[in-house]
Design an enzyme around this catalytic site. Structure first.
Site, PDB file in Angstrom:
ATOM      1  N   HIS A   1      -9.740  -3.299  -2.265  1.00  0.00           N
ATOM      2  CA  HIS A   1     -10.054  -2.288  -1.270  1.00  0.00           C
ATOM      3  C   HIS A   1     -11.300  -2.785  -0.542  1.00  0.00           C
ATOM      4  O   HIS A   1     -12.319  -3.043  -1.177  1.00  0.00           O
ATOM      5  CB  HIS A   1     -10.305  -0.925  -1.907  1.00  0.00           C
ATOM      6  CG  HIS A   1     -10.343   0.159  -0.891  1.00  0.00           C
ATOM      7  ND1 HIS A   1      -9.206   0.785  -0.447  1.00  0.00           N
ATOM      8  CD2 HIS A   1     -11.365   0.671  -0.178  1.00  0.00           C
ATOM      9  CE1 HIS A   1      -9.533   1.662   0.496  1.00  0.00           C
ATOM     10  NE2 HIS A   1     -10.829   1.608   0.680  1.00  0.00           N
TER      11      HIS A   1
ATOM     12  N   ASP B   1       0.824  -1.202   0.000  1.00  0.00           N
ATOM     13  CA  ASP B   1       0.000   0.000   0.000  1.00  0.00           C
ATOM     14  C   ASP B   1       0.867   1.265   0.000  1.00  0.00           C
ATOM     15  O   ASP B   1       1.701   1.442   0.894  1.00  0.00           O
ATOM     16  CB  ASP B   1      -0.880  -0.020   1.273  1.00  0.00           C
ATOM     17  CG  ASP B   1      -2.215   0.645   1.045  1.00  0.00           C
ATOM     18  OD1 ASP B   1      -2.400   1.275   0.002  1.00  0.00           O
ATOM     19  OD2 ASP B   1      -3.085   0.514   1.937  1.00  0.00           O
ATOM     20  N   ASP B   2       0.668   2.124  -0.995  1.00  0.00           N
ATOM     21  CA  ASP B   2       1.308   3.453  -1.019  1.00  0.00           C
ATOM     22  C   ASP B   2       2.832   3.408  -1.149  1.00  0.00           C
ATOM     23  O   ASP B   2       3.527   4.279  -0.618  1.00  0.00           O
ATOM     24  CB  ASP B   2       0.968   4.255   0.261  1.00  0.00           C
ATOM     25  CG  ASP B   2      -0.474   4.742   0.311  1.00  0.00           C
ATOM     26  OD1 ASP B   2      -1.286   4.282  -0.511  1.00  0.00           O
ATOM     27  OD2 ASP B   2      -0.782   5.583   1.166  1.00  0.00           O
TER      28      ASP B   2
ATOM     29  N   CYS C   1      -5.924   4.057  -3.761  1.00  0.00           N
ATOM     30  CA  CYS C   1      -6.059   2.605  -3.522  1.00  0.00           C
ATOM     31  C   CYS C   1      -7.233   1.923  -4.215  1.00  0.00           C
ATOM     32  O   CYS C   1      -7.032   0.988  -4.992  1.00  0.00           O
ATOM     33  CB  CYS C   1      -6.195   2.324  -2.028  1.00  0.00           C
ATOM     34  SG  CYS C   1      -4.889   3.017  -1.025  1.00  0.00           S
TER      35      CYS C   1
ATOM     36  N   ASP D   1       0.588  -0.292  -4.956  1.00  0.00           N
ATOM     37  CA  ASP D   1      -0.693   0.004  -5.618  1.00  0.00           C
ATOM     38  C   ASP D   1      -0.694   1.394  -6.254  1.00  0.00           C
ATOM     39  O   ASP D   1      -1.482   1.673  -7.145  1.00  0.00           O
ATOM     40  CB  ASP D   1      -1.893  -0.205  -4.665  1.00  0.00           C
ATOM     41  CG  ASP D   1      -1.920   0.770  -3.500  1.00  0.00           C
ATOM     42  OD1 ASP D   1      -0.885   1.405  -3.186  1.00  0.00           O
ATOM     43  OD2 ASP D   1      -2.992   0.903  -2.869  1.00  0.00           O
ATOM     44  N   HIS D   2       0.195   2.253  -5.804  1.00  0.00           N
ATOM     45  CA  HIS D   2       0.483   3.557  -6.418  1.00  0.00           C
ATOM     46  C   HIS D   2       1.603   4.178  -5.609  1.00  0.00           C
ATOM     47  O   HIS D   2       2.003   3.628  -4.577  1.00  0.00           O
ATOM     48  CB  HIS D   2      -0.740   4.486  -6.449  1.00  0.00           C
ATOM     49  CG  HIS D   2      -1.429   4.556  -5.138  1.00  0.00           C
ATOM     50  ND1 HIS D   2      -0.890   5.192  -4.046  1.00  0.00           N
ATOM     51  CD2 HIS D   2      -2.584   3.991  -4.702  1.00  0.00           C
ATOM     52  CE1 HIS D   2      -1.686   5.029  -3.011  1.00  0.00           C
ATOM     53  NE2 HIS D   2      -2.718   4.289  -3.370  1.00  0.00           N
TER      54      HIS D   2
END
Ligand SMILES: *[C@@H]1O[C@H](CO)[C@@H](O)[C@H](O)[C@H]1NC(C)=O
Ligand SMILES: *[C@@H]1O[C@H](CO)[C@@H](O)[C@H](O)[C@H]1NC(C)=O
Ligand SMILES: *[C@@H]1O[C@H](CO)[C@@H](O)[C@H](O)[C@H]1NC(C)=O
Ligand SMILES: *[C@@H]1O[C@H](CO)[C@@H](O)[C@H](O)[C@H]1NC(C)=O
Ligand SMILES: *[C@@H]1O[C@H](CO)[C@@H](O)[C@H](O)[C@H]1NC(C)=O
Ligand SMILES: *[C@@H]1O[C@H](CO)[C@@H](O)[C@H](O)[C@H]1NC(C)=O
Ligand SMILES: *[C@@H]1O[C@H](CO)[C@@H](O)[C@H](O)[C@H]1NC(C)=O
Ligand SMILES: *[C@@H]1O[C@H](CO)[C@@H](O)[C@H](O)[C@H]1NC(C)=O
Ligand SMILES: *[C@@H]1O[C@H](CO)[C@@H](O)[C@H](O)[C@H]1NC(C)=O
Length: 593
Positions: A131, A39-40, A77, A348-349
């Site tokens: 998510h 995540d992130d 997300c 995810d980004h």
């Protein structure tokens, strides 16, 4: 632990069914998949030449294909995950916020894990994969995507609790949150719990495979022959380094504060259109330490004295996650699965850490849209390099370790500089596993359950060493596939806004409030964006209603400080890029030879 027991009971029951069903097929030849979503996570890991200390992921990277130009479809997300898990872009999932479930809102699309499940795989989800919530139907798309209900670490419920000690010892809901794990509720943290459960699933799968033998040892005879092994697709979603940066405090000491440098561009570029700016409203409002920084809204950055401490905790949270990945990979090895398991790990980004005065994701800047992507295929990506390549690479790596250059082990592994997108994961993993590759979606894809708007990048992994590997001037290897005259020449991302001026929900507008869509395209030499009018009822952009345009020159302006879209000398380039952007991803797909 009740939930876990229930999951494991189901696993055993389903394994029995699978074993029965598959007893005559050649499932043992199908590789397992370990799908690790972070995540992130921006592309600042050690193996990407960045400051994050990530020895475990670097070790994985040293025997994997490391992709240097991987873009996400939307830098937040929910939309990103729905996109890569369905293999479709946000305009087809129609999810730009967190408020709808594609099966009822857009189309009953088959997902990546569902496709594996329908092809005889045992599929399981641990941690944050879909998510959670409405965006995945309230149950992480179970039972369509998963053989057993998804597992969520119970300590995730404390993510906004006042558990972070300030200097005076008082506890707060902070972004910066190094903790003693033994002081935490349940004496644990979400990623530790996800590691425990995913490791346990691997161990139990290994035991189920070899019921009468010691775990991990291949059997010689009888019913439990490896021929009857149902392959698995295990998705593990680690939460860190998503905020709050709540991590075991020992990871903080990896980054002495005086050694943490801040962004060289912690200001708003004068050429930045207002609509391109994201105001990180969520973080500045709902976290006590950030709220106390009195940052002026909307354009003020967090006061500079807090930049290094914030980066320190982002990095430390990422190093903590790296240690969880290391333990998971160790379990994969110990359970005997590592030589028959494809491991894919990606963010995810990305995330902005003060660059352009911005924090968080929520934008079309490369820091938000570009992610690390590492793919390990046993026996393919870990083959030793041939000597000439090895020597040349070693020399060139010594010569140049400049910013953005990846650190590659000279002994094995590969670096792929071609453009790829997370939407490509669905067809790619299908091809690598030898199951039906979803065809490219038709222009009206809403009634088509199995198709993809990505493109399998498996061909980029074919040439491993020797003749097909060309060493470029910058020390990168160029992998050429003979099957293509050129690879994908652009990637596509997008981000919605409620209006041209930042307001409280600039970072994450609800569908009904979206009036503008920023369509963004990354080519080898440029990063080009048009912010255009958007109708949230018809899901249509209006290309004659252009609110702002951005053009960045890759290489010359790595940090994207200089928007040159209005510069007359680039008029023709803007025209060409604008045309390609409007034509969309289909026209940019690889061209077969
Ligand atoms: C969606 O497809 C699944 C099979 O993949 C089917 O079981 C389900 O009934 C469908 N749902 C809807 C709403 O059509
Ligand atoms: C693994 O299987 C064992 C035996 O069935 C079970 O006791 C254990 O709970 C399972 N692991 C986890 C984490 O549940
Ligand atoms: C923010 O404002 C409050 C109240 O005016 C003040 O006490 C505090 O010191 C300020 N914080 C910073 C970081 O300037
Ligand atoms: C995996 O285990 C084998 C021995 O079974 C060992 O040689 C190898 O180094 C291990 N790899 C990792 C990454 O731990
Ligand atoms: C994996 O390792 C085991 C034990 O060393 C071996 O029996 C098996 O053939 C290997 N599988 C592959 C795909 O290499
Ligand atoms: C998709 O299906 C719906 C209902 O099943 C139908 O009304 C619609 O015309 C179909 N659309 C296309 C493009 O086939
Ligand atoms: C190393 O990288 C820098 C900055 O990207 C570049 O200017 C320089 O030419 C490179 N040197 C070599 C030997 O490639
Ligand atoms: C990509 O390829 C298409 C033709 O397939 C071409 O029209 C376009 O200009 C190319 N774009 C870039 C950035 O090379
Ligand atoms: C698109 O935008 C133009 C310019 O603002 C406007 O004249 C036109 O009506 C819009 N088209 C639609 C379908 O909204």
């Amino acid at each position: 632990m009740l939930i876990v027991e229930e999951i494991m009971k189901n696993i055993v029951a389903i394994l029995c069914v699978l074993l029965h069903v598959s007893s005559n097929s050649a499932l043992s030849e199908k590789p397992n998949v370990l799908f690790i979503v972070i995540d992130d996570l921006r592309a600042s890991l050690g193996c990407y030449g960045g400051p994050i200390i990530s020895p475990n992921i670097d070790q994985l990277a040293s025997k994997s294909a490391l992709f240097t130009n991987t873009m996400v479809q939307q830098a937040v997300c929910g939309p990103s995950r729905t996109s890569f898990l369905t293999g479709r872009r946000p305009d087809t999932t129609r999810l730009y916020d967190f408020g709808s479930y594609w099966r009822t809102h857009a189309g009953n699309y088959t997902t990546l894990p569902q496709h594996f499940k329908e092809n005889g795989y045992f599929t399981a989800s641990v941690g944050k994969v879909f998510h959670p919530g409405i965006a995945s139907g309230g149950n992480d798309d179970y039972p369509y995507s998963w053989s057993v209900p998804a597992y969520h670490p119970p300590t995730q419920q404390y993510q906004a609790n006042k558990l972070c000690p300030n200097l005076d010892g008082t506890l707060h809901n902070n972004v910066i949150c190094p903790v003693k794990v033994s002081d935490m509720p349940q004496k644990s943290l979400p990623d530790i719990q996800s590691l425990e459960v995913s490791s346990s699933i691997l161990k139990n799968l290994s035991v189920a495979l070899h019921p009468t033998h010691k775990q991990g040892k291949p059997t010689e005879t009888g019913q439990s022959s490896p021929d009857m092994q149902p392959p698995f697709f295990l998705a593990v979603g680690f939460h860190k380094p998503h905020i709050p940066w709540k991590y075991p405090e020992e990871f903080k000491s990896l980054y002495p504060i005086e050694s943490v440098s801040i962004a060289t561009n912690p200001y708003r570029p004068p050429t930045q259109p207002d609509v391109a700016y994201e105001d990180y409203y969520n973080m500045r409002t709902y976290r006590e330490d950030v709220a106390a920084m009195n940052t002026s809204f909307p354009f003020g950055t967090i006061p500079l004295q807090f930049h290094a401490p914030m980066r320190q905790s982002y990095y430390a949270a990422a190093s903590y996650m790296d240690s969880m990945v290391g333990k998971l990979l160790q379990t994969l090895n110990e359970t005997g699965f590592s030589n028959n398991t494809i491991v894919v790990l990606f963010g995810d980004h990305g995330w902005q850490l003060g660059e352009h005065a911005e924090w968080c994701k929520y934008s079309n800047y490369e820091l938000a849209t570009r992610v690390p992507l590492i793919v390990h295929i046993p026996g393919v990506t870990d083959k030793p390099r041939s000597s000439p390549i090895k020597n040349e690479l070693q020399n060139s790596l010594k010569m140049n370790q400049s910013q953005g250059n990846v650190k590659s082990s000279a002994d094995s592994g590969m670096v792929v500089t071609e453009l790829v997108e997370l939407v490509d994961l669905f067809p790619t993993l299908s091809e690598l596993a030898g199951i039906t590759v979803p065809p490219v979606c038709p222009p009206e894809p809403f009634n088509v359950t199995l198709c993809s708007e990505g493109y399998s990048f498996a061909p980029l992994l074919e040439p491993v060493q020797g003749s097909n590997t060309i060493l470029q001037k910058d020390g990168m290897e160029k992998l050429t596939s003979k099957r293509y005259s050129r690879w994908k020449n652009a990637t596509f991302s997008q981000y919605p806004r409620p209006g041209v001026t930042p307001n409280y929900e600039t970072d994450l507008p609800s569908l009904v409030d979206i009036t503008i869509m920023g369509y963004s395209m990354r080519t080898k030499d440029h990063h080009y964006t048009e912010w255009i009018g958007f109708n949230p009822k018809t899901f249509q952009g209006n290309w004659t209603d252009v609110k702002a345009t951005e053009l960045y020159m890759n290489g010359l302006d790595y940090d994207q400080n200089q928007n040159v879209a209005a510069d007359p000398q680039f008029k023709d380039i803007v025209k060409q890029l604008s045309y390609q952007l409007q034509m969309g991803w289909r026209e940019s797909l690889p061209v077969p030879a």
